[in-house]
Design a protein around this motif. Structure first.
Motif, PDB file in Angstrom:
ATOM      1  N   HIS A 178       2.248  17.731  -2.739  1.00 30.70           N
ATOM      2  CA  HIS A 178       1.087  17.320  -1.944  1.00 30.70           C
ATOM      3  C   HIS A 178       1.071  18.161  -0.666  1.00 30.70           C
ATOM      4  O   HIS A 178       2.075  18.238   0.053  1.00 30.70           O
ATOM      5  CB  HIS A 178       1.161  15.837  -1.590  1.00 30.70           C
ATOM      6  N   ALA A 191       1.839  18.085 -10.946  1.00 28.72           N
ATOM      7  CA  ALA A 191       0.641  17.912 -10.118  1.00 28.72           C
ATOM      8  C   ALA A 191       0.762  18.756  -8.857  1.00 28.72           C
ATOM      9  O   ALA A 191       1.806  18.773  -8.193  1.00 28.72           O
ATOM     10  CB  ALA A 191       0.446  16.448  -9.754  1.00 28.72           C
ATOM     11  N   LYS A 237      -1.627  19.319  -5.354  1.00 25.57           N
ATOM     12  CA  LYS A 237      -2.826  18.895  -4.634  1.00 25.57           C
ATOM     13  C   LYS A 237      -2.765  19.427  -3.207  1.00 25.57           C
ATOM     14  O   LYS A 237      -1.778  19.227  -2.499  1.00 25.57           O
ATOM     15  CB  LYS A 237      -2.959  17.371  -4.643  1.00 25.57           C
ATOM     16  N   HIS A 247      -5.510  20.272  -7.886  1.00 28.57           N
ATOM     17  CA  HIS A 247      -6.686  20.003  -7.056  1.00 28.57           C
ATOM     18  C   HIS A 247      -6.557  20.780  -5.755  1.00 28.57           C
ATOM     19  O   HIS A 247      -5.498  20.772  -5.119  1.00 28.57           O
ATOM     20  CB  HIS A 247      -6.790  18.516  -6.710  1.00 28.57           C
ATOM     21  N   SER A 252      -8.405  20.683 -13.356  1.00 31.61           N
ATOM     22  CA  SER A 252      -8.462  21.305 -12.037  1.00 31.61           C
ATOM     23  C   SER A 252      -9.741  20.874 -11.332  1.00 31.61           C
ATOM     24  O   SER A 252     -10.770  20.636 -11.963  1.00 31.61           O
ATOM     25  CB  SER A 252      -8.408  22.841 -12.131  1.00 31.61           C
ATOM     26  N   GLU A 262      -9.764  13.590  -1.628  1.00 31.02           N
ATOM     27  CA  GLU A 262      -8.729  14.266  -2.412  1.00 31.02           C
ATOM     28  C   GLU A 262      -7.334  14.038  -1.836  1.00 31.02           C
ATOM     29  O   GLU A 262      -6.329  14.297  -2.496  1.00 31.02           O
ATOM     30  CB  GLU A 262      -9.022  15.767  -2.483  1.00 31.02           C
ATOM     31  N   GLU A 315      -4.284  11.874  -1.116  1.00 32.38           N
ATOM     32  CA  GLU A 315      -3.781  10.644  -1.714  1.00 32.38           C
ATOM     33  C   GLU A 315      -3.212   9.681  -0.678  1.00 32.38           C
ATOM     34  O   GLU A 315      -3.373   8.466  -0.797  1.00 32.38           O
ATOM     35  CB  GLU A 315      -2.713  10.960  -2.767  1.00 32.38           C
TER      36      GLU A 315
END
Length: 431
Positions: free
Chosen positions: A222, A248, A250, A277, A305, A408, A410
């Motif tokens: 993240h 993942a 992001k 993302h 994506s 977007e 989290e």
């Protein structure tokens, strides 16, 4: 002048510019990697305004021998992310400040200064430094990233071996009006690891940053960064990522003010069942140019994506978005989504977009869209008819416009902090 002659002139100008620069020295393998990057740079040349992906963003101030002076911006605001429990790593005008930083240690975390890592025989850094940057040069040249690999003077290397409970926070302070910072960070997440990385601060009068991130199978990364509010900064950043299976990645960026900001992102989804993302919210006023150039490659099965970019522009500000999704033949069941939108608060501002899809698989769900417009007059009238003053109603609609990008993020605490900063930017402009 022929195309060959134009290319040769570009390469000659590049050689004249960079061959006098001092390349930092480290272990033999690090010196070899830097020399390889320099050789690649001399073969492709520094960017020029006629280059396809630089036609809307003049690179002159990013490639000049000396940076344009930038006044140091002072603010009474509490620095962003201050309320969070985090591991702080501080850089002042591109130099790591050990005294202002926390100890380079943490749960499931290995941290080292880049200069120390490149001076020793650390196996994973040896394999990682410059590797993703080099891979990302095909099919689009990224010469300022190659320049960075050759000449970066500082940075950090971070390895997460498991879940990391505290975010790692990179803080960039600017104190010298003529500073020219080149930072390079290398980040590796082992299988099953999870890491949140925060970035904030202006860094220098001119800033060139590369971040290479390897996200192994089952890992979660993240990333949230805040660029602003100093008015005169010039920055080019590069984010290169490789995403494994069931992983993942992001990333969200908030940008406010600045003369020139170009954020380049290259994400290579190599595994199956993964997510990538990347999002951004930019707000600019007056002499402001903000450029997001994004390239996401799908090579695995059943991956997702998202590219979500929103820009609010006023008083002649300019926003640029260049985004591409490449789906390789084996990447069946790909879900790719891309949206870029500009909100113009006057008739003098510009939003320029180049969305692209290149798809070689036949079982995919991919879409892209790009729009530009003004505040919705019907919505504005509705709010005013309920007693909301015009300026406040405009701010509410602006925040609603940015909401999809902010969503977007989290972490709710980080998201709330970002929203508060954007509200503050609007309130100051209103005043």
């Amino acid at each position: 002048m022929t195309r060959f002659e134009m290319k040769q002139r570009k390469l000659d100008a590049t050689a004249e510019r960079v061959l006098g620069m001092v390349m930092p020295q480290g272990a033999a393998w690090a010196n070899d990697l830097r020399q390889d990057a320099l050789n690649r740079l001399l073969s492709i040349g520094l960017p020029q305004g006629r280059d396809e992906y630089w036609r809307w963003t003049k690179p002159d101030s990013l490639t000049a021998e000396t940076p344009t002076q930038a006044a140091v911006f002072h603010s009474d605001d509490t620095p962003i992310f201050s309320a969070l429990d985090r591991l702080k790593l501080v850089f002042v005008d591109g130099v790591f400040d050990a005294a202002a930083s926390d100890a380079l240690e943490g749960e499931n975390l290995e941290v080292m200064r880049l200069t120390d890592a490149l001076g020793s025989d650390i196996h994973w850094v040896k394999d990682a430094y410059g590797a993703l940057e080099k891979r990302a040069q095909d099919p689009v040249d990224r010469p300022l990233a190659t320049l960075n690999t050759a000449f970066a003077t500082d940075g950090v290397v971070i390895r997460a071996t498991g879940p990391v409970s505290r975010p790692v926070s990179l803080i960039y302070l600017h104190k010298d009006e003529s500073s020219d910072a080149i930072l390079h960070h290398v980040i590796k997440l082992d299988a099953g690891a999870e890491l949140t990385l925060l970035e904030n601060g202006p860094a220098a009068a001119r800033f060139n940053k590369v971040m290479e991130i390897e996200v192994a199978d089952g890992a979660r990364f993240h990333h949230v960064r805040a660029q602003g509010r100093d008015h005169e900064r010039r920055a080019v950043t590069h984010l290169f990522a490789s995403v494994g299976s069931d992983a993942a990645f992001k990333s969200f960026t908030m940008t406010a003010n600045g003369v020139l900001t170009r954020n380049e992102v290259f994400i290579d989804i190599t595994g199956d069942d993964s997510v990538a993302h990347v999002a951004g919210a930019a707000m600019g006023d007056g002499d402001f140019l903000h450029d997001d150039t994004v390239f996401i490659t799908h090579a695995g099965l059943r991956c997702e994506s998202r590219q979500v970019f929103k820009k609010v522009l006023r008083n002649g500000a300019k926003g640029v978005f260049q985004g591409k999704i490449l789906v390789k033949q084996a990447a069946q069941k790909t879900d790719g989504y891309q949206i870029s939108q500009g909100l113009l608060l006057d008739e003098d501002s510009q939003f320029l977009a180049k969305p692209e899809l290149e798809i070689y698989a036949d079982d995919v769900a991919c879409s892209h869209g790009s729009t530009v417009g003004a505040i919705n007059e019907d919505a504005l009238f509705y709010l005013q008819s309920r007693g909301v003053p015009h300026a406040e109603a405009t701010d509410l609609l602006t925040l609603a416009f940015l909401a999809e990008a902010i969503d977007e993020i989290e972490d709710e605490a980080i998201s709330a902090d970002i929203l508060e900063r954007l509200e503050g930017w609007l309130a100051r402009r209103r005043g």
